[in-house]
Design a protein around this motif. Structure first.
Motif, PDB file in Angstrom:
ATOM      1  N   LEU A  25       0.353  69.697  23.256  1.00  0.00           N
ATOM      2  CA  LEU A  25       0.628  71.023  23.819  1.00  0.00           C
ATOM      3  C   LEU A  25       0.090  72.151  22.942  1.00  0.00           C
ATOM      4  O   LEU A  25      -0.118  73.264  23.425  1.00  0.00           O
ATOM      5  CB  LEU A  25       2.130  71.208  24.010  1.00  0.00           C
ATOM      6  N   VAL A  26      -0.146  71.877  21.633  1.00  0.00           N
ATOM      7  CA  VAL A  26      -0.683  72.922  20.759  1.00  0.00           C
ATOM      8  C   VAL A  26      -2.104  73.276  21.182  1.00  0.00           C
ATOM      9  O   VAL A  26      -2.497  74.439  21.155  1.00  0.00           O
ATOM     10  CB  VAL A  26      -0.647  72.442  19.292  1.00  0.00           C
ATOM     11  N   GLY A  27      -2.876  72.249  21.606  1.00  0.00           N
ATOM     12  CA  GLY A  27      -4.196  72.523  22.165  1.00  0.00           C
ATOM     13  C   GLY A  27      -5.219  72.949  21.143  1.00  0.00           C
ATOM     14  O   GLY A  27      -5.943  73.913  21.345  1.00  0.00           O
ATOM     15  N   ASN A  28      -5.303  72.240  20.001  1.00  0.00           N
ATOM     16  CA  ASN A  28      -6.304  72.597  19.002  1.00  0.00           C
ATOM     17  C   ASN A  28      -7.636  71.909  19.226  1.00  0.00           C
ATOM     18  O   ASN A  28      -8.594  72.194  18.517  1.00  0.00           O
ATOM     19  CB  ASN A  28      -5.780  72.239  17.610  1.00  0.00           C
ATOM     20  N   SER A  29      -7.741  71.000  20.197  1.00  0.00           N
ATOM     21  CA  SER A  29      -8.998  70.295  20.402  1.00  0.00           C
ATOM     22  C   SER A  29     -10.021  71.222  21.058  1.00  0.00           C
ATOM     23  O   SER A  29      -9.662  72.131  21.799  1.00  0.00           O
ATOM     24  CB  SER A  29      -8.786  69.061  21.279  1.00  0.00           C
ATOM     25  N   GLU A  30     -11.292  70.968  20.789  1.00  0.00           N
ATOM     26  CA  GLU A  30     -12.348  71.830  21.326  1.00  0.00           C
ATOM     27  C   GLU A  30     -12.601  71.512  22.794  1.00  0.00           C
ATOM     28  O   GLU A  30     -12.692  70.348  23.170  1.00  0.00           O
ATOM     29  CB  GLU A  30     -13.635  71.638  20.530  1.00  0.00           C
ATOM     30  N   GLY A  31     -12.768  72.560  23.601  1.00  0.00           N
ATOM     31  CA  GLY A  31     -13.057  72.360  25.012  1.00  0.00           C
ATOM     32  C   GLY A  31     -11.831  72.193  25.872  1.00  0.00           C
ATOM     33  O   GLY A  31     -11.882  72.417  27.069  1.00  0.00           O
ATOM     34  N   HIS A  32     -10.728  71.770  25.288  1.00  0.00           N
ATOM     35  CA  HIS A  32      -9.456  71.561  25.999  1.00  0.00           C
ATOM     36  C   HIS A  32      -9.622  70.694  27.231  1.00  0.00           C
ATOM     37  O   HIS A  32      -9.049  70.959  28.285  1.00  0.00           O
ATOM     38  CB  HIS A  32      -8.825  72.898  26.393  1.00  0.00           C
ATOM     39  N   MET A  33     -10.464  69.647  27.102  1.00  0.00           N
ATOM     40  CA  MET A  33     -10.736  68.805  28.271  1.00  0.00           C
ATOM     41  C   MET A  33      -9.471  68.180  28.832  1.00  0.00           C
ATOM     42  O   MET A  33      -9.188  68.241  30.024  1.00  0.00           O
ATOM     43  CB  MET A  33     -11.691  67.679  27.866  1.00  0.00           C
ATOM     44  N   MET A  34      -8.708  67.537  27.938  1.00  0.00           N
ATOM     45  CA  MET A  34      -7.539  66.802  28.416  1.00  0.00           C
ATOM     46  C   MET A  34      -6.449  67.741  28.910  1.00  0.00           C
ATOM     47  O   MET A  34      -5.738  67.431  29.859  1.00  0.00           O
ATOM     48  CB  MET A  34      -7.004  65.909  27.292  1.00  0.00           C
ATOM     49  N   GLN A  35      -6.336  68.905  28.255  1.00  0.00           N
ATOM     50  CA  GLN A  35      -5.336  69.867  28.730  1.00  0.00           C
ATOM     51  C   GLN A  35      -5.660  70.311  30.147  1.00  0.00           C
ATOM     52  O   GLN A  35      -4.764  70.443  30.984  1.00  0.00           O
ATOM     53  CB  GLN A  35      -5.291  71.085  27.798  1.00  0.00           C
ATOM     54  N   ILE A  36      -6.965  70.541  30.418  1.00  0.00           N
ATOM     55  CA  ILE A  36      -7.353  70.956  31.770  1.00  0.00           C
ATOM     56  C   ILE A  36      -7.077  69.831  32.756  1.00  0.00           C
ATOM     57  O   ILE A  36      -6.463  70.040  33.813  1.00  0.00           O
ATOM     58  CB  ILE A  36      -8.846  71.363  31.791  1.00  0.00           C
ATOM     59  N   LEU A  37      -7.494  68.617  32.390  1.00  0.00           N
ATOM     60  CA  LEU A  37      -7.305  67.486  33.312  1.00  0.00           C
ATOM     61  C   LEU A  37      -5.826  67.238  33.582  1.00  0.00           C
ATOM     62  O   LEU A  37      -5.440  66.850  34.680  1.00  0.00           O
ATOM     63  CB  LEU A  37      -7.921  66.229  32.700  1.00  0.00           C
ATOM     64  N   PHE A  38      -5.010  67.414  32.557  1.00  0.00           N
ATOM     65  CA  PHE A  38      -3.598  67.086  32.691  1.00  0.00           C
ATOM     66  C   PHE A  38      -2.815  68.212  33.340  1.00  0.00           C
ATOM     67  O   PHE A  38      -2.093  67.999  34.318  1.00  0.00           O
ATOM     68  CB  PHE A  38      -3.047  66.799  31.292  1.00  0.00           C
ATOM     69  N   LEU A  39      -2.945  69.440  32.788  1.00  0.00           N
ATOM     70  CA  LEU A  39      -2.034  70.508  33.190  1.00  0.00           C
ATOM     71  C   LEU A  39      -2.526  71.274  34.418  1.00  0.00           C
ATOM     72  O   LEU A  39      -1.724  71.745  35.207  1.00  0.00           O
ATOM     73  CB  LEU A  39      -1.821  71.469  32.023  1.00  0.00           C
ATOM     74  N   TRP A  40      -3.845  71.390  34.586  1.00  0.00           N
ATOM     75  CA  TRP A  40      -4.326  72.127  35.753  1.00  0.00           C
ATOM     76  C   TRP A  40      -4.177  71.299  37.022  1.00  0.00           C
ATOM     77  O   TRP A  40      -3.913  71.830  38.096  1.00  0.00           O
ATOM     78  CB  TRP A  40      -5.797  72.534  35.585  1.00  0.00           C
ATOM     79  N   PHE A  41      -4.353  69.973  36.894  1.00  0.00           N
ATOM     80  CA  PHE A  41      -4.239  69.125  38.086  1.00  0.00           C
ATOM     81  C   PHE A  41      -2.864  68.469  38.173  1.00  0.00           C
ATOM     82  O   PHE A  41      -2.698  67.472  38.870  1.00  0.00           O
ATOM     83  CB  PHE A  41      -5.335  68.059  38.085  1.00  0.00           C
ATOM     84  N   LEU A  42      -1.884  69.017  37.453  1.00  0.00           N
ATOM     85  CA  LEU A  42      -0.538  68.425  37.437  1.00  0.00           C
ATOM     86  C   LEU A  42       0.082  68.240  38.831  1.00  0.00           C
ATOM     87  O   LEU A  42       0.648  67.174  39.086  1.00  0.00           O
ATOM     88  CB  LEU A  42       0.379  69.280  36.550  1.00  0.00           C
ATOM     89  N   PRO A  43      -0.017  69.218  39.756  1.00  0.00           N
ATOM     90  CA  PRO A  43       0.619  69.015  41.056  1.00  0.00           C
ATOM     91  C   PRO A  43       0.058  67.830  41.814  1.00  0.00           C
ATOM     92  O   PRO A  43       0.801  67.140  42.517  1.00  0.00           O
ATOM     93  CB  PRO A  43       0.348  70.322  41.796  1.00  0.00           C
ATOM     94  N   ILE A  44      -1.257  67.549  41.630  1.00  0.00           N
ATOM     95  CA  ILE A  44      -1.840  66.410  42.346  1.00  0.00           C
ATOM     96  C   ILE A  44      -1.258  65.112  41.804  1.00  0.00           C
ATOM     97  O   ILE A  44      -0.882  64.208  42.571  1.00  0.00           O
ATOM     98  CB  ILE A  44      -3.378  66.454  42.237  1.00  0.00           C
ATOM     99  N   TYR A  45      -1.124  65.013  40.473  1.00  0.00           N
ATOM    100  CA  TYR A  45      -0.526  63.812  39.900  1.00  0.00           C
ATOM    101  C   TYR A  45       0.919  63.658  40.357  1.00  0.00           C
ATOM    102  O   TYR A  45       1.350  62.564  40.736  1.00  0.00           O
ATOM    103  CB  TYR A  45      -0.568  63.863  38.369  1.00  0.00           C
ATOM    104  N   LEU A  46       1.668  64.771  40.298  1.00  0.00           N
ATOM    105  CA  LEU A  46       3.084  64.684  40.666  1.00  0.00           C
ATOM    106  C   LEU A  46       3.240  64.311  42.130  1.00  0.00           C
ATOM    107  O   LEU A  46       4.112  63.517  42.488  1.00  0.00           O
ATOM    108  CB  LEU A  46       3.790  66.013  40.377  1.00  0.00           C
TER     109      LEU A  46
END
Lengths: 264, 233
Positions: A52-73
């Motif tokens: 959740l801190v999001g220090n990785s470059e590009g934030h790929m996984m944060q985008i994949l996980f949190l932006w598409f969260l409703p589809i997963y849920l």
């Protein structure tokens, strides 16, 4: 109540689709940790290397996980009502347990599943960070402590940011619990949306559009679940409360509509 | 699978409301307190209304979901067609229409809202209208590519699975574009014009041609794949 929840639990365990999505949700933060360790020369400290801190470059996984969260849920738990309507088993269950119980059980179960899976994913990430980065020292936020001390007398609303930087482990735990709770609430809202629109084409389109609007701009929900941010705590509280009020309105209206309306 | 007029209208209304709200949430600070650099911030900042991130992650997903919603897939449609070649032509025609609709709505909402924030003189001086028109054209071609990829995948998997696979493909294409070329790089019209000053006439001709070439290739692949489709499944 317990018996019908048990049936939902078995349904979840037996459904390959739900388990696959749960596995994906656990996998994304793990991949994020490996990205983080490979992208930077020196490893971050445990508290600074979490998902959740999001220090990785590009934030790929944060985008994949949190932006598409409703589809997963939706795929994981919230579209169970759509499946029930498609197979016709909702009438059978309503006859057996009653309308009110049927719909509230669905809402409760979706909250439980989303909360548990999110908590599991983030805690696995935490445990892995403890194992991999336990002796690392790099902390990019130490330089901002002086700035905070300078500006807090004039802007007391920044005190929460300073508190998070000085108590990093506590801040991480708070944000992990908050993120799990909010994703549970989001699953409740998505289930309520599925009650109103029991068709995949409507539910997915609307939920994705709504979620994207909720996480853009000034009143973004994702600001609240990121630790070590520089936003004043009043704004974070406003964002969370706005989201909670919206979901409460949606859930109550769809529950009342579904329980009171005559399906025959 | 034909366009349902009522559903198409509803989809366009939803998209207009969505684009408007999205624009408002992204640029609410500039709307209330416009400054000299507002146009730059609206068009070129990170995660702005015209950024490649939003196009790849959000607009293309919404386009795919709208495509799923706006079309009614009835079995009678398959029966009425002459051959499988006619089916793929009809499919491609509808994909073109829908991507044109989404791109034009996106562009129209963007231009209309920007008119409220920035004065007309500054827009004309910075050639905003021309660039927005070019952007709409390129976005149309990009969405066409997205739609054609989903259409090709639908020959083998169910529509929902095709959407998820297409999202994954577009996602990896976006991160490929950071080091190499990918279709989404061609959408960086505003940064290239305002910040890098790289948007020459050569580029302007080449970009649409590249995207159109890819969509033609995808159409040709699709017209072969349609013969393997199992309609009974």
């Amino acid at each position: 109540m317990v018996i019908s929840m048990k049936s939902y639990f078995y349904r979840y365990i037996k459904s390959k689709k739900s388990l696959l999505i749960a596995g994906l949700m656990v996998l994304f933060p793990i991949i994020d940790l490996f990205f983080l360790n490979s992208q930077w020369e020196e490893k971050f400290t445990v508290n600074q290397s979490l998902f959740l801190v999001g220090n990785s470059e590009g934030h790929m996984m944060q985008i994949l996980f949190l932006w598409f969260l409703p589809i997963y849920l939706l795929i994981m738990v919230s579209e169970y009502y759509i499946q029930d309507v498609a197979s016709g088993s909702n009438t059978v269950q309503i006859v057996k347990v009653g309308k009110k119980k049927y719909f509230t059980n669905q809402l409760l179960f979706s909250f439980l599943v989303a909360f548990t899976v999110m908590l599991l994913a983030l805690l696995v990430n935490l445990a892995l960070a403890f194992i991999l980065n336990h002796n690392s020292v790099q902390d990019p936020t130490t330089s901002s402590l002086g700035l905070y001390r300078k500006y807090i007398p004039q802007h007391p609303e920044l005190a929460y940011g300073y508190f998070m930087l000085t108590h990093q482990a506590l801040a991480n735990l708070i944000s992990i619990l908050l993120a799990s709770f909010l994703s549970g609430i989001a699953a409740v809202g998505l289930t309520a949306l599925c009650f109103l629109f029991p068709k995949r084409v409507y539910a997915y389109f609307l939920s994705f559009a709504l979620w994207i609007l909720l996480i853009t701009g000034k009143h973004s929900l994702l600001k609240a679940i990121q630790p070590f941010n520089e936003y004043p705590w009043t704004q974070l509280l406003t964002n969370v409360l706005l989201f909670l009020i919206l979901v409460a309105l949606l859930t109550l209206s769809s529950l009342i509509y579904k329980v009171k309306s005559d399906e025959l | 699978m034909n366009f349902d007029r009522r559903r198409t209208l509803l989809t366009s209304l939803l998209l207009i409301v969505y684009f408007g709200l999205h624009y408002y949430f992204l640029n609410s600070e500039d709307i209330y307190h416009p400054i000299k650099d507002s146009l730059m911030r609206i068009t070129t900042s990170f995660f702005c209304y015209y950024s490649t991130e939003h196009v790849t992650f959000i607009f293309s997903t919404l386009f795919l979901l709208a495509r799923n919603y706006g079309w009614r897939q009835s079995p009678l449609f398959w029966l009425r067609q002459k051959s499988r070649g006619a089916i793929i032509n009809k499919y491609t025609q509808n994909t073109i229409l829908l991507s044109l609709l989404v791109a034009v709505l996106h562009g129209a909402v963007g231009v209309l809202f920007t008119l409220f924030v920035v004065k007309n003189d500054q827009l004309v001086q910075n050639q905003f209208y021309t660039l927005a028109l070019i952007y709409t054209g390129v976005l149309f071609l990009y969405l066409l590519i997205v739609g054609l990829i989903a259409l090709n995948l639908e020959n083998f998997v169910s529509p929902m699975q095709a959407i998820i696979l297409t999202i994954i493909i577009m996602f990896s294409a976006h991160f490929l574009g950071k080091g190499h070329w990918s279709p989404v790089v061609d959408l960086e019209i505003f940064p290239d014009a305002y910040l890098n000053h790289e948007l020459t006439l050569n580029e302007l001709i080449l970009r649409p041609l590249r995207l159109a070439g890819i969509s033609v290739i995808l159409y040709l692949i699709g017209s072969n794949f349609i013969y393997r489709r199992d309609f009974l499944k």
